[in-house]
Design a protein around this motif. Structure first.
Motif, PDB file in Angstrom:
ATOM      1  N   ALA A 110      67.878  93.325  42.332  1.00 44.31           N
ATOM      2  CA  ALA A 110      69.015  94.147  42.779  1.00 44.31           C
ATOM      3  C   ALA A 110      69.015  94.225  44.305  1.00 44.31           C
ATOM      4  CB  ALA A 110      68.947  95.533  42.160  1.00 44.31           C
ATOM      5  N   ALA A 111      67.839  94.459  44.879  1.00 41.51           N
ATOM      6  CA  ALA A 111      67.747  94.553  46.340  1.00 41.51           C
ATOM      7  C   ALA A 111      68.153  93.229  46.991  1.00 41.51           C
ATOM      8  CB  ALA A 111      66.326  94.935  46.740  1.00 41.51           C
ATOM      9  N   GLU A 112      67.694  92.126  46.402  1.00 47.48           N
ATOM     10  CA  GLU A 112      68.018  90.800  46.942  1.00 47.48           C
ATOM     11  C   GLU A 112      69.536  90.561  46.923  1.00 47.48           C
ATOM     12  OE1 GLU A 112      66.263  87.683  44.599  1.00 47.48           O
ATOM     13  OE2 GLU A 112      67.666  86.186  45.398  1.00 47.48           O
ATOM     14  N   PHE A 113      70.170  90.895  45.807  1.00 47.75           N
ATOM     15  CA  PHE A 113      71.604  90.608  45.718  1.00 47.75           C
ATOM     16  C   PHE A 113      72.436  91.593  46.535  1.00 47.75           C
ATOM     17  CE2 PHE A 113      70.063  88.095  42.151  1.00 47.75           C
ATOM     18  CZ  PHE A 113      70.682  86.891  42.453  1.00 47.75           C
ATOM     19  N   LEU A 114      71.948  92.809  46.701  1.00 48.90           N
ATOM     20  CA  LEU A 114      72.659  93.737  47.586  1.00 48.90           C
ATOM     21  C   LEU A 114      72.592  93.237  49.030  1.00 48.90           C
ATOM     22  CD1 LEU A 114      71.757  97.155  45.936  1.00 48.90           C
ATOM     23  CD2 LEU A 114      74.038  96.118  46.149  1.00 48.90           C
ATOM     24  N   GLU A 115      71.467  92.630  49.417  1.00 52.67           N
ATOM     25  CA  GLU A 115      71.367  92.001  50.739  1.00 52.67           C
ATOM     26  C   GLU A 115      72.424  90.900  50.888  1.00 52.67           C
ATOM     27  OE1 GLU A 115      69.700  92.412  53.476  1.00 52.67           O
ATOM     28  OE2 GLU A 115      68.293  93.977  52.817  1.00 52.67           O
ATOM     29  N   ILE A 116      72.545  90.084  49.856  1.00 56.24           N
ATOM     30  CA  ILE A 116      73.472  88.942  49.904  1.00 56.24           C
ATOM     31  C   ILE A 116      74.902  89.402  50.152  1.00 56.24           C
ATOM     32  CG2 ILE A 116      74.525  87.142  48.449  1.00 56.24           C
ATOM     33  CD1 ILE A 116      71.728  86.616  47.318  1.00 56.24           C
ATOM     34  N   VAL A 117      75.283  90.555  49.580  1.00 57.50           N
ATOM     35  CA  VAL A 117      76.648  91.060  49.792  1.00 57.50           C
ATOM     36  C   VAL A 117      76.708  92.072  50.943  1.00 57.50           C
ATOM     37  CG1 VAL A 117      77.350  90.618  47.406  1.00 57.50           C
ATOM     38  CG2 VAL A 117      76.447  92.870  48.023  1.00 57.50           C
ATOM     39  N   HIS A 118      75.657  92.052  51.786  1.00 60.90           N
ATOM     40  CA  HIS A 118      75.613  92.902  52.978  1.00 60.90           C
ATOM     41  C   HIS A 118      75.637  94.393  52.677  1.00 60.90           C
ATOM     42  CE1 HIS A 118      77.310  89.192  55.225  1.00 60.90           C
ATOM     43  NE2 HIS A 118      75.987  89.231  55.324  1.00 60.90           N
ATOM     44  N   LEU A 119      74.953  94.784  51.601  1.00 63.50           N
ATOM     45  CA  LEU A 119      74.833  96.201  51.281  1.00 63.50           C
ATOM     46  C   LEU A 119      73.359  96.587  51.174  1.00 63.50           C
ATOM     47  CD1 LEU A 119      77.655  96.844  48.625  1.00 63.50           C
ATOM     48  CD2 LEU A 119      77.578  97.595  51.007  1.00 63.50           C
ATOM     49  N   GLY A 120      72.553  95.945  52.000  1.00 70.67           N
ATOM     50  CA  GLY A 120      71.108  96.143  51.937  1.00 70.67           C
ATOM     51  C   GLY A 120      70.664  97.596  51.923  1.00 70.67           C
ATOM     52  N   GLY A 121      71.269  98.429  52.741  1.00 70.23           N
ATOM     53  CA  GLY A 121      70.791  99.806  52.847  1.00 70.23           C
ATOM     54  C   GLY A 121      71.425 100.787  51.872  1.00 70.23           C
ATOM     55  N   PHE A 122      72.193 100.296  50.908  1.00 77.67           N
ATOM     56  CA  PHE A 122      73.047 101.193  50.122  1.00 77.67           C
ATOM     57  C   PHE A 122      72.610 101.383  48.677  1.00 77.67           C
ATOM     58  CE2 PHE A 122      75.535  99.925  53.737  1.00 77.67           C
ATOM     59  CZ  PHE A 122      76.259 101.061  54.062  1.00 77.67           C
ATOM     60  N   GLY A 123      71.440 100.848  48.320  1.00 75.93           N
ATOM     61  CA  GLY A 123      70.977 100.887  46.931  1.00 75.93           C
ATOM     62  C   GLY A 123      70.876 102.284  46.344  1.00 75.93           C
TER      63      GLY A 123
END
Ligand code: ADP
Ligand code: ADP
Length: 221
Positions: free
Chosen positions: A108-121
């Motif tokens: 989940a963290a990896e894919f949130l990074e990919i869509v530029h939402l790294g800090g929003f988990g």
């Protein structure tokens, strides 16, 4: 071997005199790694076609081939669970697939990074903008390890600037991950902007009336 193939697919909703022919003898294919846009007016059967490809419904006639592919779908409304965090929303499909917790969280963290939402988990969906919520939905689709992405007007509810940003983002991810995409829209500019090919669907009944490569000399990022 194409990623998605439809041979003479028809769909009738209802029975007899009340039957509605939504798709009439549709044949088309999406090659591996190809980005195909399907363009048509509202009511021409675009959503019906995607739901058949996704296996959510069966055709009345014809064949659909998606041999051994993992298919993920994205809708105009991101359909996130409001009580779950962004990360838990992305993990949901993996949870169903039985992926262990630590791997789920890492992916989940990896894919949130990919869509530029790294800090929003750890945020909740309502704390994000519409464009950000659609990014979460994209991350959730990618986290299912899908190689085919079916997109039903995913950016239709967004303002033009946000849509442009997401077009760029989607195009980058599509290239990097070698996805096969079938993207439906009634927006001509969007179809030509994104598609390698554009398939034009007529209304009542839905029928393929054009299937052409996009050869315009347009900027590619
Ligand atoms: P689009 O996505 O292009 O707007 P749809 O696939 O939603 O088109 O709908 C195609 C046609 O089928 C429309 O006339 C619609 O009213 C009809 N239709 C869609 N879903 C159903 C359903 N579950 N039952 C009956 N008719 C439906
Ligand atoms: P998008 O293009 O994804 O819709 P916006 O244009 O709404 O994003 O927001 C631009 C940037 O502002 C986002 O990338 C994000 O960094 C920040 N942002 C927007 N809304 C929030 C929020 N609720 N909390 C934190 N940062 C936000």
């Amino acid at each position: 071997e194409p990623a998605v193939r439809l041979d003479g697919v028809s769909k009738i909703y209802g029975q007899g005199r009340n039957g509605l022919l939504a798709l009439d003898n549709v044949s088309l294919s999406v090659g591996q790694g190809e980005f195909v846009c399907m363009l048509g007016a509202s009511g021409c059967g675009k959503s019906t076609l995607l739901s058949l490809v996704a296996g959510l419904d069966s055709p009345t006639a014809g064949r659909i081939g998606t041999e051994g592919r993992r298919i993920a779908m994205m809708f105009q409304e991101p359909a996130l669970f409001p009580w779950l965090t962004v990360s838990a929303n992305v993990e949901m499909a993996m949870r169903v697939q039985g992926v262990a917790k630590r791997e789920r969280q890492a992916r989940a963290a990896e894919f949130l990074e990919i869509v530029h939402l790294g800090g929003f988990g750890d945020k909740r969906p309502h704390e994000l903008s519409g464009g950000m919520r659609q990014r979460v939905s994209l991350a959730r689709a990618l986290a299912q390890d899908a190689d085919v992405l079916l997109m039903d007007e995913p950016f239709g509810a967004l303002d033009a600037m946000t849509r442009d940003l997401l077009h760029d983002e989607l195009e980058r991810i599509w290239r990097e991950r070698g996805l096969s995409v079938l993207f439906v829209t009634h927006n001509v500019r969007e179809a030509v902007r994104l598609g390698d090919r554009v398939i034009l669907l007529s209304s009542r009944p839905g029928r393929v009336v054009e299937d052409f490569p996009v050869t315009l000399d347009r900027p590619r990022h």
